[in-house]
Design a protein around this motif. Structure first.
Motif, short mmCIF file in Angstrom:
data_model
loop_
_atom_site.label_atom_id
_atom_site.label_comp_id
_atom_site.label_asym_id
_atom_site.label_seq_id
_atom_site.Cartn_x
_atom_site.Cartn_y
_atom_site.Cartn_z
N VAL A 253 -4.24 -5.91 2.69
CA VAL A 253 -3.19 -4.68 3.06
C VAL A 253 -1.75 -4.93 2.81
O VAL A 253 -0.87 -4.14 2.61
CB VAL A 253 -3.68 -4.37 4.58
CG1 VAL A 253 -2.48 -3.43 4.93
CG2 VAL A 253 -4.75 -3.48 4.45
N LYS A 254 -1.35 -6.36 3.37
CA LYS A 254 0.07 -6.61 3.24
C LYS A 254 0.58 -6.65 1.72
O LYS A 254 1.85 -6.39 1.69
CB LYS A 254 -0.10 -8.34 3.81
CG LYS A 254 1.14 -8.15 4.73
CD LYS A 254 1.48 -9.57 5.10
CE LYS A 254 0.93 -9.69 6.73
NZ LYS A 254 0.58 -11.10 7.04
N GLU A 255 -0.21 -6.56 0.72
CA GLU A 255 0.03 -6.62 -0.58
C GLU A 255 0.83 -5.00 -1.06
O GLU A 255 1.50 -4.68 -1.73
CB GLU A 255 -0.98 -6.48 -1.66
CG GLU A 255 -1.45 -7.99 -1.82
CD GLU A 255 -0.45 -8.97 -2.34
OE1 GLU A 255 0.23 -8.82 -3.16
OE2 GLU A 255 -0.42 -10.16 -1.92
N LEU A 256 0.51 -4.16 0.02
CA LEU A 256 0.90 -2.86 -0.07
C LEU A 256 1.83 -2.17 1.16
O LEU A 256 2.57 -1.54 0.93
CB LEU A 256 -0.31 -1.73 -0.04
CG LEU A 256 -1.63 -2.23 -1.12
CD1 LEU A 256 -2.54 -1.53 -0.64
CD2 LEU A 256 -1.20 -1.39 -2.44
N ALA A 257 1.50 -2.72 2.31
CA ALA A 257 2.19 -2.24 3.48
C ALA A 257 3.53 -2.52 3.95
O ALA A 257 3.97 -3.78 3.29
CB ALA A 257 1.32 -2.33 4.55
N ASP A 258 4.16 -1.92 4.65
CA ASP A 258 5.64 -2.40 5.04
C ASP A 258 5.55 -1.92 6.53
O ASP A 258 4.61 -1.90 7.16
CB ASP A 258 6.53 -1.57 4.25
CG ASP A 258 6.58 -0.22 4.62
OD1 ASP A 258 5.96 0.41 5.85
OD2 ASP A 258 6.91 0.60 3.57
N GLU A 259 6.78 -2.26 7.13
CA GLU A 259 6.96 -2.38 8.64
C GLU A 259 6.83 -0.63 9.17
O GLU A 259 6.23 -0.51 10.29
CB GLU A 259 8.40 -2.66 9.28
CG GLU A 259 8.81 -4.27 8.73
CD GLU A 259 9.30 -4.16 7.22
OE1 GLU A 259 10.27 -3.45 6.95
OE2 GLU A 259 8.79 -4.94 6.54
N THR A 260 6.73 0.23 8.25
CA THR A 260 6.78 1.58 8.80
C THR A 260 5.38 2.00 9.03
O THR A 260 5.18 2.74 9.69
CB THR A 260 7.47 2.66 8.13
OG1 THR A 260 6.89 2.50 6.59
CG2 THR A 260 8.98 2.21 7.76
N TYR A 261 4.43 1.41 8.34
CA TYR A 261 2.96 2.00 8.26
C TYR A 261 1.90 0.63 7.77
O TYR A 261 2.18 0.34 6.55
CB TYR A 261 2.67 2.89 7.44
CG TYR A 261 1.25 3.35 7.03
CD1 TYR A 261 0.41 3.40 8.28
CD2 TYR A 261 0.67 3.26 6.00
CE1 TYR A 261 -0.92 3.50 7.85
CE2 TYR A 261 -0.47 3.54 5.67
CZ TYR A 261 -1.39 3.59 6.51
OH TYR A 261 -2.65 3.87 6.43
N CYS A 262 1.28 0.37 8.66
CA CYS A 262 0.17 -0.56 8.42
C CYS A 262 -1.03 -0.26 9.12
O CYS A 262 -1.05 -0.13 10.39
CB CYS A 262 0.55 -1.98 8.64
SG CYS A 262 -0.33 -3.21 8.41
N PRO A 263 -2.28 -0.21 8.48
CA PRO A 263 -3.53 0.03 9.18
C PRO A 263 -3.80 -1.05 9.93
O PRO A 263 -3.55 -2.20 9.81
CB PRO A 263 -4.33 0.42 8.15
CG PRO A 263 -4.03 -0.04 6.82
CD PRO A 263 -2.40 -0.09 7.34
#
Ligand code: ATP
Ligand code: MG
Length: 570
Positions: A253-263
């Motif tokens: 998921v970290k490959e895609l997510a940033d601080e504003t939104y993470c499942p």
């Protein structure tokens, strides 16, 4: 966490369970912009079972509770096992349980292009490589939790070669099993899932939605977290066996997510029930080998089987509400708890009627021939608004063979020579004799009736110990009933490692009885989904095979828990 075992009315559990608490805290902290979005992610490779119902109640329930939304996402990453029949059945079962996903029906296969692009990007960044080894070789290099694994000889391939091979894998140039794409993480990690997990494998089988478009398919671990991310899922709730997968979930998921939104993945304890198997593989085997009549066989732990058997969605939801959600692996929940919830709900809603399962004829010799009178029967004493129906009474009736004994023991309060019983809703009768066939079997019982004892007349107050159910012979409708018992004869079929689970099937799990005598009211109302209590016997519902000419009823459940009694547990 078993609550309110004996409560009479359905109750919503008070307070928050641990998942709801986490969600409440995240919302309060303003995470993900204050959004709440869950998902229920079934793989369409079988029908849903009661364990899935626990997950559905959580995923949809928490969203409902906090004003969020829940997606239905089909986790269709393995075309070999998946089928649209399962997709349709899953939709129907979730709706029947009382949940809705509006227009948020998604498929992991919708994300195949984005997942492929991510894989290509990871190859370009040196984070993934094509491995030409067999699955056996890869497994042999995995190491153990206490010893590190061994690097694949293909681990240091060039980016160009990896890109070229991965593209050709997808173009269909290579055979299944000849190559996989792996993440380059850490072959010495203490978490086995980090030892260069497989991201993609070659499968040359048409997919139920994408046809022959793809020859490579993502693994669960490479699809699930990203699918959550693409959909905007905030809380990805699953069962405890995924705890060791969580770091990998977060890694991808970290490959895609940033601080504003993470499942965020949260795990709860899965449901295991006594006398039940819940593995889809085993359930599929039962269906394929004809050991049950299909996925919706009323003995199956599937939602469709329970529905056909006459269980109500409310009973299932009440049961799940009572067992609750924890982080502790629970060995087994007693199936009696589920059955208790079913009885409790059916007691409140089922229409009472009379049916004689094993009939013997009673002739009331002092009752006028050719006469029929109608007696009023309460439809449901638990429900003041349920009303009454009328039932014919005549000179010849049927009662249960078991309700008569020629030489009764003491305390036998049913019919016996010279004894009296009350016919429910009608008269008191007295046995005056019997007729037997050449083998000594009772063919007919003769009685007289007390004309003053009819329900409502003063004579009905007379004290008589037993009350029997009965059906007028002339008016009775013949039916078949299917009596179901537990599908397995041992408490934990999955624990008997030395035995094939099919050897543990209960040979008496289905007994069909023909020639059951129904009062006309039941036959007239034998519509799909109707719930009846056959007085003194149990709860019944018309089977899908039922026709007006030949009613067929499923026994949903007996009135009392005779199984536990027989086992000496109560
Ligand atoms: P499979 O072996 O095919 O993966 P599965 O039972 O995990 O079988 P899925 O379709 O992947 O089937 O399950 C969908 C969701 O239902 C998952 O989130 C899973 O955690 C949940 N689930 C499955 N079985 C149970 C159970 N016995 N109790 C609670 N939740 C369950
Ligand atoms: Mg699964």
């Amino acid at each position: 966490m078993v609550e309110n075992k004996d409560c009479e009315t359905p109750e919503v559990s008070k307070g928050l369970n641990f998942v709801e608490q986490i969600v409440a805290d995240d919302l309060k902290a303003g995470k993900n912009g204050g959004r709440l979005n869950t998902r229920f992610p079934p793989e369409p490779n079988g029908y849903l079972h009661i364990g899935h119902a626990k997950a559905i109640c959580m995923d949809f329930g928490v969203a409902e509770k906090f004003g969020g939304t829940c997606n239905l996402r089909f986790d269709d990453t393995n075309p070999i096992k998946e089928d649209t029949e399962y997709v349709d059945a899953i939709r129907e079962d979730i709706h029947w349980l009382g949940f809705d996903w509006a227009d948020r029906e998604y498929y992991a296969s919708d994300y195949f292009p984005q997942l492929y692009d991510l894989a290509v990007r990871m190859i370009k960044e040196g984070k993934a490589y094509v491995d030409d080894q067999t699955s056996e070789q890869i497994a042999a290099q995995k190491g153990t939790p206490t010893t590190p694994g061994t690097d694949s000889p293909y681990r240091s391939r060039s980016v160009e070669e990896n890109l070229d091979l991965f593209e050709r894998m997808n173009a269909g140039e290579f055979e299944e099993g000849s190559r996989v794409l792996r993440a380059k993480i850490d072959m010495a990690s203490s978490n086995m899932h980090f030892r260069d997990p497989i991201m993609y494998r070659i499968i040359k089988h048409p997919h139920h939605r994408t046809g022959n478009k793809w020859n490579v398919y993502p693994m669960y671990d490479f699809a699930h977290g990203q699918s959550d991310y693409f959909e905007g899922v905030t809380h990805s709730i699953c069962t405890l066996e995924f705890v060791p997968h969580r770091p990998l979930y977060e890694y991808f998921v970290k490959e895609l997510a940033d601080e504003t939104y993470c499942p965020r993945q949260i795990e709860f304890n899965r449901l295991n029930l006594t006398y039940t198997v819940m593995s889809k593989r085993k359930l599929l085997q039962l269906v394929k080998e004809g050991l049950v009549a299909g996925w919706d066989d009323p003995r199956m732990p599937t939602i469709s089987g329970m529905r056909r058997r006459g269980y109500t969605a409310r009973a299932i939801r009440n049961f799940i509400d009572r067992i609750g959600y924890t982080k502790i692996e629970e060995a087994m929940i007693s199936v009696s708890l589920l059955e208790h919830a079913v009885r409790e709900d059916l007691n409140a809603i089922a229409t009472r009627g009379m049916a004689v399962i094993n009939p013997v004829k009673v002739v009331i010799t002092n009752y006028p021939e050719g006469t029929t009178e109608m007696v009023e029967m309460e439809n449901n004493p638990e429900d003041a608004n349920a009303g009454t129906h009328s039932m014919p009474f005549s000179r010849e009736i049927y009662i249960e063979r078991d309700d008569f004994m020629e030489n009764p023991p003491k305390k036998f309060f049913r019919l016996a020579p010279d004894g009296e019983v009350r016919l429910k809703g009608a008269y008191i009768i007295k046995c005056t004799g019997v007729k037997k066939d050449a083998d000594g079997n009772i063919e007919e019982i003769y009685c007289t009736y007390d004309p003053d004892s009819r329900s409502g007349l003063p004579g009905s107050q007379r004290k008589v110990k037993g009350t029997l159910h009965w059906v007028s012979a002339e008016h009775a409708v013949d039916a078949s009933v299917r009596l179901y018992d537990r599908l397995f004869s041992v408490e934990n079929p999955s624990a008997e490692a030395d035995k094939d689970f099919r050897e543990l099937l209960n040979p008496d799990s289905l007994v069909t009885i023909e020639g059951v005598k129904l009062e006309p009211f039941i036959a007239e109302n034998a519509r799909k989904g109707e719930k009846f209590q056959f007085q003194r016997i149990g709860y019944f519902t018309p089977d899908y095979d039922s026709t007006p000419e030949h009613p067929v009823f499923n026994r949903t459940i007996a009135l009392k828990d005779s199984w536990e009694k027989a086992q000496g547990k109560k």
